[in-house]
Design a protein around this motif. Structure first.
Motif, PDB file in Angstrom:
ATOM      1  N   SER A  20       0.850  -1.192   0.000  1.00 57.00           N
ATOM      2  CA  SER A  20       0.000   0.000   0.000  1.00 57.00           C
ATOM      3  C   SER A  20       0.880   1.233   0.000  1.00 57.00           C
ATOM      4  CB  SER A  20      -0.905   0.003   1.236  1.00 57.00           C
ATOM      5  OG  SER A  20      -1.475   1.275   1.442  1.00 57.00           O
ATOM      6  N   LYS A  21       0.745   2.061  -1.035  1.00 55.92           N
ATOM      7  CA  LYS A  21       1.553   3.287  -1.089  1.00 55.92           C
ATOM      8  C   LYS A  21       1.230   4.199   0.082  1.00 55.92           C
ATOM      9  CE  LYS A  21       1.652   3.208  -6.178  1.00 55.92           C
ATOM     10  NZ  LYS A  21       0.566   2.224  -6.381  1.00 55.92           N
ATOM     11  N   SER A  22      -0.045   4.263   0.464  1.00 56.90           N
ATOM     12  CA  SER A  22      -0.435   5.119   1.580  1.00 56.90           C
ATOM     13  C   SER A  22       0.200   4.639   2.883  1.00 56.90           C
ATOM     14  CB  SER A  22      -1.956   5.138   1.723  1.00 56.90           C
ATOM     15  OG  SER A  22      -2.559   5.796   0.629  1.00 56.90           O
ATOM     16  N   GLU A  23       0.131   3.329   3.131  1.00 53.18           N
ATOM     17  CA  GLU A  23       0.708   2.781   4.354  1.00 53.18           C
ATOM     18  C   GLU A  23       2.223   2.958   4.354  1.00 53.18           C
ATOM     19  OE1 GLU A  23       0.924   1.052   8.099  1.00 53.18           O
ATOM     20  OE2 GLU A  23      -0.743   1.926   6.972  1.00 53.18           O
ATOM     21  N   SER A  24       2.862   2.768   3.202  1.00 55.45           N
ATOM     22  CA  SER A  24       4.312   2.951   3.095  1.00 55.45           C
ATOM     23  C   SER A  24       4.703   4.379   3.452  1.00 55.45           C
ATOM     24  CB  SER A  24       4.786   2.630   1.672  1.00 55.45           C
ATOM     25  OG  SER A  24       4.525   1.294   1.345  1.00 55.45           O
ATOM     26  N   LYS A  25       3.925   5.344   2.961  1.00 59.42           N
ATOM     27  CA  LYS A  25       4.221   6.747   3.247  1.00 59.42           C
ATOM     28  C   LYS A  25       4.019   7.063   4.722  1.00 59.42           C
ATOM     29  CE  LYS A  25       3.277   8.482  -1.400  1.00 59.42           C
ATOM     30  NZ  LYS A  25       4.558   9.189  -1.622  1.00 59.42           N
ATOM     31  N   ARG A  26       2.997   6.485   5.352  1.00 57.89           N
ATOM     32  CA  ARG A  26       2.780   6.714   6.782  1.00 57.89           C
ATOM     33  C   ARG A  26       3.942   6.153   7.603  1.00 57.89           C
ATOM     34  NH1 ARG A  26      -2.867   6.165   5.419  1.00 57.89           N
ATOM     35  NH2 ARG A  26      -2.795   3.897   5.508  1.00 57.89           N
ATOM     36  N   ALA A  84       6.465   8.430   9.891  1.00 53.10           N
ATOM     37  CA  ALA A  84       6.673   8.114  11.308  1.00 53.10           C
ATOM     38  C   ALA A  84       8.156   7.950  11.621  1.00 53.10           C
ATOM     39  CB  ALA A  84       5.908   6.851  11.684  1.00 53.10           C
ATOM     40  N   ALA A  85       8.937   7.538  10.611  1.00 51.68           N
ATOM     41  CA  ALA A  85      10.383   7.350  10.796  1.00 51.68           C
ATOM     42  C   ALA A  85      11.170   8.627  10.510  1.00 51.68           C
ATOM     43  CB  ALA A  85      10.875   6.220   9.894  1.00 51.68           C
ATOM     44  N   GLY A  86      10.454   9.694  10.156  1.00 53.66           N
ATOM     45  CA  GLY A  86      11.130  10.961   9.895  1.00 53.66           C
ATOM     46  C   GLY A  86      11.724  11.079   8.511  1.00 53.66           C
ATOM     47  N   VAL A  87      11.284  10.246   7.588  1.00 56.24           N
ATOM     48  CA  VAL A  87      11.784  10.297   6.213  1.00 56.24           C
ATOM     49  C   VAL A  87      10.915  11.264   5.395  1.00 56.24           C
ATOM     50  CG1 VAL A  87      12.206   8.955   4.109  1.00 56.24           C
ATOM     51  CG2 VAL A  87      12.623   7.927   6.354  1.00 56.24           C
ATOM     52  N   PRO A  88      11.516  12.204   4.661  1.00 54.90           N
ATOM     53  CA  PRO A  88      10.716  13.137   3.847  1.00 54.90           C
ATOM     54  C   PRO A  88       9.941  12.395   2.759  1.00 54.90           C
ATOM     55  CG  PRO A  88      12.990  13.898   4.078  1.00 54.90           C
ATOM     56  CD  PRO A  88      12.954  12.492   4.586  1.00 54.90           C
ATOM     57  N   VAL A  89       8.707  12.814   2.533  1.00 56.04           N
ATOM     58  CA  VAL A  89       7.887  12.239   1.463  1.00 56.04           C
ATOM     59  C   VAL A  89       7.326  13.371   0.615  1.00 56.04           C
ATOM     60  CG1 VAL A  89       7.268  10.218   2.843  1.00 56.04           C
ATOM     61  CG2 VAL A  89       5.772  12.218   2.841  1.00 56.04           C
ATOM     62  N   VAL A  90       6.881  13.049  -0.585  1.00 57.12           N
ATOM     63  CA  VAL A  90       6.278  14.045  -1.466  1.00 57.12           C
ATOM     64  C   VAL A  90       4.996  14.562  -0.810  1.00 57.12           C
ATOM     65  CG1 VAL A  90       5.247  14.452  -3.741  1.00 57.12           C
ATOM     66  CG2 VAL A  90       7.244  12.945  -3.518  1.00 57.12           C
ATOM     67  N   PRO A  91       4.793  15.885  -0.746  1.00 54.40           N
ATOM     68  CA  PRO A  91       3.579  16.428  -0.127  1.00 54.40           C
ATOM     69  C   PRO A  91       2.322  15.896  -0.811  1.00 54.40           C
ATOM     70  CG  PRO A  91       5.175  18.166  -0.552  1.00 54.40           C
ATOM     71  CD  PRO A  91       5.680  16.939  -1.250  1.00 54.40           C
ATOM     72  N   GLY A  92       1.315  15.524  -0.010  1.00 55.69           N
ATOM     73  CA  GLY A  92       0.088  15.022  -0.585  1.00 55.69           C
ATOM     74  C   GLY A  92      -0.867  14.488   0.461  1.00 55.69           C
ATOM     75  N   TYR A  93      -1.980  13.939  -0.003  1.00 57.42           N
ATOM     76  CA  TYR A  93      -2.974  13.338   0.877  1.00 57.42           C
ATOM     77  C   TYR A  93      -2.937  11.832   0.699  1.00 57.42           C
ATOM     78  CZ  TYR A  93      -7.322  11.831   2.963  1.00 57.42           C
ATOM     79  OH  TYR A  93      -8.242  11.170   3.729  1.00 57.42           O
ATOM     80  N   HIS A  94      -2.730  11.107   1.814  1.00 57.14           N
ATOM     81  CA  HIS A  94      -2.590   9.647   1.766  1.00 57.14           C
ATOM     82  C   HIS A  94      -3.571   8.962   2.703  1.00 57.14           C
ATOM     83  CE1 HIS A  94       1.616  11.472   1.433  1.00 57.14           C
ATOM     84  NE2 HIS A  94       1.209  11.251   0.202  1.00 57.14           N
ATOM     85  N   GLY A  95      -4.683   9.639   3.032  1.00 60.13           N
ATOM     86  CA  GLY A  95      -5.625   9.117   4.017  1.00 60.13           C
ATOM     87  C   GLY A  95      -6.724   8.242   3.447  1.00 60.13           C
ATOM     88  N   VAL A 133      -3.455  11.396  -3.500  1.00 61.32           N
ATOM     89  CA  VAL A 133      -3.176  12.569  -4.332  1.00 61.32           C
ATOM     90  C   VAL A 133      -1.920  13.238  -3.801  1.00 61.32           C
ATOM     91  CG1 VAL A 133      -4.056  14.753  -5.236  1.00 61.32           C
ATOM     92  CG2 VAL A 133      -5.657  12.903  -4.694  1.00 61.32           C
ATOM     93  N   GLU A 134      -0.969  13.488  -4.669  1.00 62.25           N
ATOM     94  CA  GLU A 134       0.255  14.139  -4.229  1.00 62.25           C
ATOM     95  C   GLU A 134       0.763  15.116  -5.284  1.00 62.25           C
ATOM     96  OE1 GLU A 134       2.803  10.806  -3.472  1.00 62.25           O
ATOM     97  OE2 GLU A 134       3.541  10.704  -5.537  1.00 62.25           O
ATOM     98  N   LYS A 135       1.697  15.947  -4.868  1.00 60.00           N
ATOM     99  CA  LYS A 135       2.263  16.926  -5.779  1.00 60.00           C
ATOM    100  C   LYS A 135       2.977  16.220  -6.931  1.00 60.00           C
ATOM    101  CE  LYS A 135       3.472  21.106  -7.056  1.00 60.00           C
ATOM    102  NZ  LYS A 135       2.458  22.097  -7.480  1.00 60.00           N
ATOM    103  N   TYR A 136       2.742  16.683  -8.145  1.00 55.89           N
ATOM    104  CA  TYR A 136       3.424  16.100  -9.301  1.00 55.89           C
ATOM    105  C   TYR A 136       4.764  16.789  -9.491  1.00 55.89           C
ATOM    106  CZ  TYR A 136       4.598  14.882 -14.099  1.00 55.89           C
ATOM    107  OH  TYR A 136       5.251  14.435 -15.230  1.00 55.89           O
ATOM    108  N   LEU A 137       5.823  16.002  -9.433  1.00 54.00           N
ATOM    109  CA  LEU A 137       7.175  16.531  -9.632  1.00 54.00           C
ATOM    110  C   LEU A 137       7.522  16.418 -11.108  1.00 54.00           C
ATOM    111  CD1 LEU A 137       8.972  14.902  -6.557  1.00 54.00           C
ATOM    112  CD2 LEU A 137       7.778  17.099  -6.707  1.00 54.00           C
ATOM    113  N   THR A 138       7.792  17.544 -11.735  1.00 52.41           N
ATOM    114  CA  THR A 138       8.024  17.554 -13.182  1.00 52.41           C
ATOM    115  C   THR A 138       9.399  17.035 -13.570  1.00 52.41           C
ATOM    116  OG1 THR A 138       8.729  19.871 -13.047  1.00 52.41           O
ATOM    117  CG2 THR A 138       6.402  19.448 -13.539  1.00 52.41           C
TER     118      THR A 138
END
Length: 278
Positions: free
Chosen positions: A163-169, A173-184, A247-252
């Protein structure tokens, strides 16, 4: 990920129980890769974790696992479909069992049949290779409940990484930067549109499950959001039987960098450095 299939043909009597295919006629010492004897001798001085393992796969990947197992002094058990009866992995194995017809659903995905072969052969563990049952969390859980070692990640890890959402959570939680977005969990269309506005266009809609770019849509402006969301969900439900999205920010101009991590059940972990896949 849940791809366990019932083996109705077997239970209905249309197929015999898995039967062993003799391979002992060719002595191990005379088989291919015997030139690696010095290295094999050095490795064989170490006590292997298992005496015998079953490889729940076919073709080249199964052969590679068998070569390594042999160097470690571990006996191997192959499973095969009717179409693979004369395949190399069948010939290389110490034992081989027929498990069904050519379609994977009737052979290599028949989890209960493969577990039955483990019992009949006396194997202590299953190596899934890749594909087939290798990323099936339910299969890993079933083996654990049966007391059979799965040479791979536990079911909980598969679910988390599947699950991409669970992976991002987990990463957050581990303090790793992620792409800004909604993963709920909120999948309401209007709510997701509001989240896209907060993130700022362009945004990327992604199917929460699966991979390979399926269910992924770039949205350049608000007027296109609902159309792209519908398109993403249709592809996701078709490919992964689940239409949840994030939904997350698209990095060009992104860079795709991977780090492979291996861990054991004793708390030890290693990484194999970074790999730029851009």
């Amino acid at each position: 990920m849940t791809i366990l299939r019932a083996y109705s043909r077997l239970s209905a009597g249309r197929w015999p129980l898995p039967t062993p295919h003799a391979t002992a006629a060719v002595p191990l010492a005379s088989r291919q890769y015997s030139a690696a004897a010095p290295a094999a001798a050095a490795e064989s001085e170490r006590k292997p974790l298992f005496d015998k393992i079953l490889i729940a796969n076919r073709g080249e990947i199964a052969c590679r696992i068998m070569y390594t197992a042999r160097r470690l002094g571990i006996k191997t058990v192959a499973v095969y479909s009717e179409a693979d009866a004369n395949s190399m992995h069948v010939k290389l194995a110490d034992e081989a069992y027929l498990i069904g017809t050519a379609p994977a659903a009737d052979s290599y995905l028949r989890a209960d049949t493969i577990i039955d072969v483990v019992r009949r052969s006396g194997a202590q563990a299953i190596h899934p290779g890749y594909g087939f049952l290798s990323e099936n969390a339910g299969f890993a859980d079933k083996l654990a409940s049966e007391g059979i070692t799965f040479i791979g990640p536990p079911g909980a890890a598969m679910r988390a990484m599947g699950s991409k959402s669970e992976s991002k959570r987990i990463m957050q939680a581990a303090g790793v930067p992620v792409v800004p977005g909604y993963h709920g969990e909120n999948q309401d269309v209007e709510f997701l549109k509001q989240q896209a506005e907060k993130i700022g266009y362009p945004v990327l809609i992604k199917a929460v499950l699966g991979g390979g770019g399926k269910g992924m849509r770039i949205v350049e402006k608000p007027a296109d959001f609902e159309m792209m969301l519908d398109s993403s969900r249709r592809e996701a439900i078709k490919s992964f039987s689940d239409d949840k999205v994030l939904v997350e920010k698209y990095l060009t101009k992104p860079r795709h960098v991977e780090v492979q991590v291996f861990a054991d059940t004793h708390g030890n972990a290693v990484h194999l450095f970074e790999r730029d896949c851009s």
